[in-house]
Scaffold this active site. Structure first.
Site, PDB file in Angstrom:
ATOM      1  N   GLY A  56      -5.299 -11.466  39.855  1.00  0.00           N
ATOM      2  CA  GLY A  56      -5.487 -12.363  38.756  1.00  0.00           C
ATOM      3  C   GLY A  56      -6.792 -12.828  38.487  1.00  0.00           C
ATOM      4  N   TYR A  57      -7.793 -12.228  39.381  1.00  0.00           N
ATOM      5  CA  TYR A  57      -9.222 -12.380  39.084  1.00  0.00           C
ATOM      6  C   TYR A  57      -9.587 -11.882  37.699  1.00  0.00           C
ATOM      7  CZ  TYR A  57      -9.622 -14.048  44.255  1.00  0.00           C
ATOM      8  OH  TYR A  57      -9.130 -14.667  45.261  1.00  0.00           O
ATOM      9  N   SER A  58     -10.112 -12.405  36.776  1.00  0.00           N
ATOM     10  CA  SER A  58     -10.687 -11.957  35.549  1.00  0.00           C
ATOM     11  C   SER A  58      -9.535 -11.020  35.082  1.00  0.00           C
ATOM     12  CB  SER A  58     -11.776 -11.121  35.692  1.00  0.00           C
ATOM     13  OG  SER A  58     -12.933 -11.956  35.982  1.00  0.00           O
ATOM     14  N   ASN A  59      -8.239 -11.620  35.335  1.00  0.00           N
ATOM     15  CA  ASN A  59      -7.047 -10.618  34.584  1.00  0.00           C
ATOM     16  C   ASN A  59      -7.023  -9.124  34.934  1.00  0.00           C
ATOM     17  OD1 ASN A  59      -4.583 -10.991  33.112  1.00  0.00           O
ATOM     18  ND2 ASN A  59      -5.536 -10.190  31.579  1.00  0.00           N
ATOM     19  N   GLY A  60      -7.340  -8.949  36.205  1.00  0.00           N
ATOM     20  CA  GLY A  60      -7.251  -7.758  36.770  1.00  0.00           C
ATOM     21  C   GLY A  60      -8.631  -6.869  36.658  1.00  0.00           C
TER      22      GLY A  60
END
Length: 321
Positions: A56-60
């Site tokens: 989920g960090y920066s949407n991948g």
């Protein structure tokens, strides 16, 4: 660099883990791949072999950057990622169901450009999915060779105890680590979670070991700041910046000055003296890596520890959300 076992698992990790949430493009304080490259290379040079990210960090994007920069070192590093938070708006694009875990496992491996993850962690507790389903799915991934070990992150101690006992009862893979919210300004984990982990042989991998930068020493009581993180991360000012937090911070500042080290090094060393396996240190500059590594050698005696802890006052529990 010093190394230690990941709880009761056989694999050994550096006493500093690089937190890769700072790699990405979602927040103003995050860095893209070209700025992250010298950070990762310096970490490797200094003996760090442990890196932590999440889908989920920066949407991948964090996984993409981390995977690209670590692929040449793959055989020498222990790579951790996580699953739970939404990766879309549809009903099955979040949580710890079999559907979501299996989908996200494939997505993470693709973004990381790797065939397996060393440590796959549940990012939070899922109140809607039976823990038996989650653990069985993670066990399947281990036996498929896609995951080496499994870990957990912030939750109540009773939930973690339930997960461990469920694994024992069903003969499933057991969590080997707990990534919880723990630092010099937030010590509520000392009540139940940390003793539970010690008793069960679980590695402690605290996130936010510097309180989102609060324990760097750059913030002053009663003053604002022009720092990017201060302006863009509302959790920084809502979780910390209470008068009692500054009591702890100013105490640590005084000790750092006496010892000729940084406040961050005092805060990291304190954690390492509290039985932590490896704090997950978020870094956006090469200097941050070097500072963290130097903290491993900083010795604090019994009086130092007592002095650092004396001003602390209880907090509401935060970090499980």
């Amino acid at each position: 660099m010093q190394y230690t076992r990941l709880g009761e698992a056989g694999v050994k990790v550096s006493r500093i883990c690089i937190g890769c949430m700072s790699f990405g493009n979602e927040k103003p304080w995050q860095v893209e791949i070209e700025a992250a490259r010298p950070i990762v290379n310096r970490a490797i040079d200094l003996g760090i072999n442990f890196f932590d990210t999440a889908n989920g960090y920066s949407n991948g994007r964090s996984e993409e950057i981390t995977g690209e920069l670590l692929k040449q070192y793959r055989d020498d590093v222990v790579l951790a990622t996580k699953v739970y938070f939404p990766m879309g708006e549809k009903p099955n694009q979040h949580g710890l169901s079999r559907v979501h875990i299996l989908t996200q496992m494939e997505g993470s491996l693709k973004r990381l450009q790797m065939r397996h993850v060393d440590l796959y962690q549940i990012h939070r507790w899922d109140y809607e999915t039976p823990i038996e389903e989650t653990l069985q799915t993670l066990d399947d991934l281990v036996h498929q060779g896609k995951v080496r070990y499994i870990g957990a992150s912030s939750m109540w101690a009773w939930q973690f105890a339930k997960a461990l006992s469920t694994s024992d009862r069903l003969g499933l893979e057991r969590f080997v680590s707990m990534q919880n919210h723990y630092n010099l300004c937030y010590r509520e984990e000392e009540r139940e979670m940390n003793p539970l982990c010690k008793e069960e042989g679980i590695a402690l991998l605290p996130w936010s070991p510097l309180g989102k930068g609060f324990l760097s020493g750059k913030y002053k009581r009663g003053q604002g700041s022009d720092a990017v993180r201060y302006k863009s991360d509302e959790l920084l000012t809502t979780r910390f910046f209470r008068p009692e937090d500054f009591d702890v911070l100013e105490n640590a500042v005084a000790m750092a000055q006496e010892k000729g080290v940084s406040v961050a090094q005092v805060a990291i060393s304190w954690l390492l003296h509290k039985g932590v396996t490896a704090p997950i240190v978020g870094v956006s500059k090469v200097e941050h890596v070097e500072e963290a590594v130097q903290a491993v050698e900083l010795q604090l005696n019994k009086d130092d520890m007592a002095r650092l802890e004396e001003p602390y006052k209880p907090h509401p529990v935060i970090g499980h959300e």
